[in-house]
Design a protein around this motif. Structure first.
Motif, PDB file in Angstrom:
ATOM      1  N   LEU A 142       0.830  -1.208   0.000  1.00 19.71           N
ATOM      2  CA  LEU A 142       0.000   0.000   0.000  1.00 19.71           C
ATOM      3  C   LEU A 142       0.865   1.258   0.000  1.00 19.71           C
ATOM      4  CD1 LEU A 142      -2.843  -0.966   2.513  1.00 19.71           C
ATOM      5  CD2 LEU A 142      -2.838  -1.124   0.019  1.00 19.71           C
ATOM      6  N   GLU A 145       2.295   2.291  -3.383  1.00 20.67           N
ATOM      7  CA  GLU A 145       1.353   2.851  -4.357  1.00 20.67           C
ATOM      8  C   GLU A 145       1.545   4.360  -4.543  1.00 20.67           C
ATOM      9  OE1 GLU A 145      -2.733   2.050  -3.757  1.00 20.67           O
ATOM     10  OE2 GLU A 145      -2.541  -0.140  -3.893  1.00 20.67           O
ATOM     11  N   SER A 146       2.087   5.030  -3.524  1.00 14.64           N
ATOM     12  CA  SER A 146       2.227   6.490  -3.593  1.00 14.64           C
ATOM     13  C   SER A 146       3.604   6.937  -4.037  1.00 14.64           C
ATOM     14  CB  SER A 146       1.911   7.106  -2.222  1.00 14.64           C
ATOM     15  OG  SER A 146       0.568   6.864  -1.871  1.00 14.64           O
ATOM     16  N   THR A 150       3.170   6.092  -9.386  1.00 14.39           N
ATOM     17  CA  THR A 150       2.084   5.706  -8.500  1.00 14.39           C
ATOM     18  C   THR A 150       1.147   4.733  -9.203  1.00 14.39           C
ATOM     19  OG1 THR A 150       0.623   7.493  -9.209  1.00 14.39           O
ATOM     20  CG2 THR A 150       2.191   7.983  -7.428  1.00 14.39           C
ATOM     21  N   LYS A 151       0.354   4.052  -8.410  1.00 12.11           N
ATOM     22  CA  LYS A 151      -0.625   3.137  -9.000  1.00 12.11           C
ATOM     23  C   LYS A 151      -1.605   3.897  -9.882  1.00 12.11           C
ATOM     24  CE  LYS A 151      -4.211  -0.246  -7.973  1.00 12.11           C
ATOM     25  NZ  LYS A 151      -3.911  -0.965  -9.242  1.00 12.11           N
ATOM     26  N   ASP A 155      -2.134   2.879 -13.712  1.00 11.45           N
ATOM     27  CA  ASP A 155      -3.477   2.493 -14.168  1.00 11.45           C
ATOM     28  C   ASP A 155      -3.930   3.406 -15.306  1.00 11.45           C
ATOM     29  OD1 ASP A 155      -3.549   0.477 -12.338  1.00 11.45           O
ATOM     30  OD2 ASP A 155      -4.867   1.518 -10.912  1.00 11.45           O
ATOM     31  N   ASN A 206      -4.482  -4.519  -3.484  1.00  7.91           N
ATOM     32  CA  ASN A 206      -4.266  -3.092  -3.699  1.00  7.91           C
ATOM     33  C   ASN A 206      -5.158  -2.309  -2.734  1.00  7.91           C
ATOM     34  OD1 ASN A 206      -2.446  -3.213  -6.048  1.00  7.91           O
ATOM     35  ND2 ASN A 206      -4.223  -4.086  -7.114  1.00  7.91           N
ATOM     36  N   SER A 207      -4.980  -0.995  -2.705  1.00  9.23           N
ATOM     37  CA  SER A 207      -5.773  -0.174  -1.786  1.00  9.23           C
ATOM     38  C   SER A 207      -7.256  -0.197  -2.124  1.00  9.23           C
ATOM     39  CB  SER A 207      -5.253   1.269  -1.800  1.00  9.23           C
ATOM     40  OG  SER A 207      -5.306   1.808  -3.110  1.00  9.23           O
ATOM     41  N   ASP A 216       0.614  -5.051 -11.637  1.00 13.28           N
ATOM     42  CA  ASP A 216       0.917  -4.505 -10.309  1.00 13.28           C
ATOM     43  C   ASP A 216       2.302  -4.956  -9.845  1.00 13.28           C
ATOM     44  OD1 ASP A 216      -1.443  -3.017  -9.682  1.00 13.28           O
ATOM     45  OD2 ASP A 216      -2.497  -4.913  -9.382  1.00 13.28           O
ATOM     46  N   ARG A 219       4.790  -3.048 -11.705  1.00 14.24           N
ATOM     47  CA  ARG A 219       4.767  -1.655 -11.220  1.00 14.24           C
ATOM     48  C   ARG A 219       5.591  -1.551  -9.940  1.00 14.24           C
ATOM     49  NH1 ARG A 219       1.963   0.015  -7.101  1.00 14.24           N
ATOM     50  NH2 ARG A 219       0.365  -1.610  -7.285  1.00 14.24           N
ATOM     51  N   ILE A 220       5.433  -2.500  -9.040  1.00 11.69           N
ATOM     52  CA  ILE A 220       6.206  -2.509  -7.797  1.00 11.69           C
ATOM     53  C   ILE A 220       7.694  -2.620  -8.099  1.00 11.69           C
ATOM     54  CG2 ILE A 220       6.703  -3.856  -5.717  1.00 11.69           C
ATOM     55  CD1 ILE A 220       3.701  -4.541  -5.614  1.00 11.69           C
ATOM     56  N   THR A 223       8.882   0.639  -9.323  1.00 11.26           N
ATOM     57  CA  THR A 223       8.955   1.567  -8.194  1.00 11.26           C
ATOM     58  C   THR A 223      10.244   1.364  -7.406  1.00 11.26           C
ATOM     59  OG1 THR A 223       6.538   1.632  -8.000  1.00 11.26           O
ATOM     60  CG2 THR A 223       7.802   2.327  -6.074  1.00 11.26           C
TER      61      THR A 223
END
Length: 581
Positions: A142, A145-146, A150-151, A155, A206-207, A216, A219-220, A223
């Motif tokens: 979580l 994600e920021s 960012t998610k 997206d 996810n959140s 995802d 994406r991580i 990140t």
């Protein structure tokens, strides 16, 4: 697809290059308006950000994280988040008041440290697997994600239908192409399946409560690539932007010995800190240097930052306002044969074959690795080992000692050949060569001191410097220390911790030579603060050397006082006591 990707990146780079000179003055004016509120200390600062309110830092000083432009980030994928427009998500850190050098800005624990299996290897899904296996996996997912990207940004990037504007081109390069590139590793498909299976079993979501998808996961991974530090992932540290002449430095205290075990109390208090290294005006950007080592050629730096972070620092002279560092001096530090070498953000290996800075950097990397290996070896040896009758032990020590002596000679020679090859005694790589030589000298001197603590025997003397050799090494050490100090002051200013270290090196070597061989000292070229007595030989008197030692010692003490350790130790102690109960 690869051709299209390269064309897009070439086009983006071309635009950056063409606009760089045209927009330079305008950019500086805009930056001054946005971030140099010191023109009026009553001017309002931009609204601060706190993307992770549930993750308080151990300490936060006079700084704030902000959006660098006024924008509202939507939480849906149907609208375009404005923070996608610029590399890094248009966020950064600023000073909330005038800040002197040495000010403690931030102490933070990492939310995740690299798995043992990942250390020393290119970043891959091993680290993502380490996250989902972590006992705090859900909160880490979580929190990530920021971070950029960012998610919300990812997206949006994969849901958009219109990609005709410049912003979409950057999204294509920085998010979509990067994730697709990471997905091309066929060897990680099994690990990807294990990650998704583990996430499902542990109910990691996810959140928005949706299960993690392969997008995802990548994406991580992206990140981690964009925001990772050597010691792990730090949420607030990641908000600091890069600058070639940063005004802050990140400290990473060595982990306690217990980290090699399962001592959870100690592991929970692994932390890093940020301090300013020069005076920073209220409202000015607070920046770090992303590369380690810092002293690399512009070409290498440009390619690394593009490869790891997908932002281009451009080709040529990059000016900046509000710095204590001489911009022209920074430009001169890159000149090769009198010109600023051309560079590209792409790895065009054919262009690298005859690049002199790359040849120097490759040699430096090999010798630096050797120095670290020898340091590790010597750290294991005890005084008793030098008198050991074990043939294997004696063989390893003997080999290491010969390598250490050869390293000092090679590093000294590299300093001279680099100056000759680059035709620039002030090149940034010369400073790195000099630092390597100083460390190689120190390796010999410290090993000699260690062995002198053991019982003096014929065998011990084989692995130590004679007094005459120590004097010779110390003379070379002093010469390198004086030279590197003059270079460092051009790109670090006068209050940086590395400047303190160089002053200390000079002071210690002069003290030694004054006591052991003043005649040798008086023969050395004097490049200190005073004027040499002999203009032709540039040598100095005993009194001048003594004065130089005193001034360097006082400068070392002055700068060291700017970076006290007691405040950090007390803050960490109180945080630890609070967490434990």
């Amino acid at each position: 697809m690869e051709q299209k990707r390269r064309l897009l990146m070439e086009n983006a780079n071309l635009k950056n290059s063409k606009q760089q000179d045209d927009n330079n003055d305008q950019k500086n004016e805009e930056d001054a308006v946005k971030h140099d509120a010191s023109m009026d200390n009553n001017s309002p600062l931009p609204p601060s950000l706190d993307p992770w309110p549930s993750r308080p830092t151990l300490y936060r000083g006079p700084m704030a994280a902000i959006e660098l432009v006024s924008s509202t980030v939507t939480t849906t994928t149907s609208a375009k988040p404005l923070s996608c427009k610029i590399v890094g998500g248009e966020r950064g850190c600023i000073a909330t008041q005038d800040i002197p050098a040495g000010t403690l800005l931030l102490i933070e624990e990492p939310i995740f440290t690299w798995p043992i299996e990942q250390i020393g290897k290119p970043l891959d899904l091993t680290s993502v697997y380490g996250i989902v296996m972590n006992e705090n996996a859900q909160s880490i997912v979580l929190d990530l994600e920021s971070l950029h990207p960012t998610k919300v940004q990812v997206d949006y990037a994969f849901s958009r239908t219109n990609n005709n504007d410049d912003d979409d081109e950057i999204i294509q390069i920085q998010i979509i192409d990067m994730i697709k590139m990471l997905q091309q590793d066929e060897g990680e498909k099994e690990l990807l399946a294990n990650i998704l299976s583990t996430a499902t079993k542990k109910k990691i979501t996810n959140s928005n409560q949706t299960p993690l998808t392969s997008t995802d996961i990548y994406r991580i991974l992206l990140t981690l690539r964009y925001n990772g530090f050597t010691s792990g992932i730090y949420l607030n540290f990641a908000m600091f932007n890069h600058d070639d002449s940063p005004n802050c430095i990140k400290y990473s205290p060595p982990p306690p010995p217990q980290l090699s075990t399962t001592n959870k109390e100690e592991k929970e208090f692994l932390y890093s800190e940020v301090r300013t290294t020069q005076f920073v005006k209220r409202g000015a950007n607070l920046t770090l240097h992303y590369l380690e080592p810092r002293e690399v050629s512009h070409c290498t730096k440009r390619r690394h930052l593009w490869d790891q972070h997908r932002f281009d620092i451009g080709d040529g002279k990059n000016s900046r306002k509000g710095s204590d560092v001489d911009v022209d001096a920074m430009y001169d530090l890159e000149l090769v044969n009198g010109i600023f070498p051309p560079s590209s953000s792409f790895n065009k290996k054919d262009d690298d074959v005859d690049r002199p800075t790359l040849q120097v950097e490759n040699t430096l990397s090999e010798l630096e690795d050797l120095r670290q290996e020898l340091q590790n070896r010597f750290n294991v040896f005890t005084p008793k080992d030098y008198d050991s009758n074990n043939e294997e032990t004696v063989k390893v020590i003997s080999q290491s000692w010969e390598y250490a002596k050869a390293l000092e000679l090679s590093a000294d020679e590299l300093c001279h050949t680099t100056i000759e090859k680059l035709s620039n005694p002030n090149h940034i790589l010369v400073a790195r060569c000099l630092r390597l030589h100083l460390e190689a000298c120190d390796l010999l001197i410290q090993r000699t001191k260690t062995k002198m603590t053991s019982t003096a025997t014929a065998k011990t003397s084989e692995f130590s410097l004679t007094e005459s050799q120590q004097i010779n090494v110390m003379c070379k050490f002093l010469s390198s220390a004086q030279t590197i100090l003059q270079l460092q002051q051009r790109y670090l200013g006068n209050d940086h911790p590395d400047i303190a270290r160089s002053h200390h090196d000079i002071s210690q070597s002069i003290q030694y030579l004054l006591s052991k061989s003043p005649k040798q000292l008086l023969k050395l070229k004097f490049s200190g603060m005073a004027t040499a007595t002999n203009a032709r030989t540039k040598t100095a008197t005993f009194e001048q050397w003594s004065k130089e030692e005193y001034q360097c010692r006082k400068e070392y003490e002055r700068i060291s006082a700017l970076y006290p350790r007691k405040d950090v130790e007390q803050i960490v102690k109180e945080a630890k006591e609070k967490k434990l109960g």
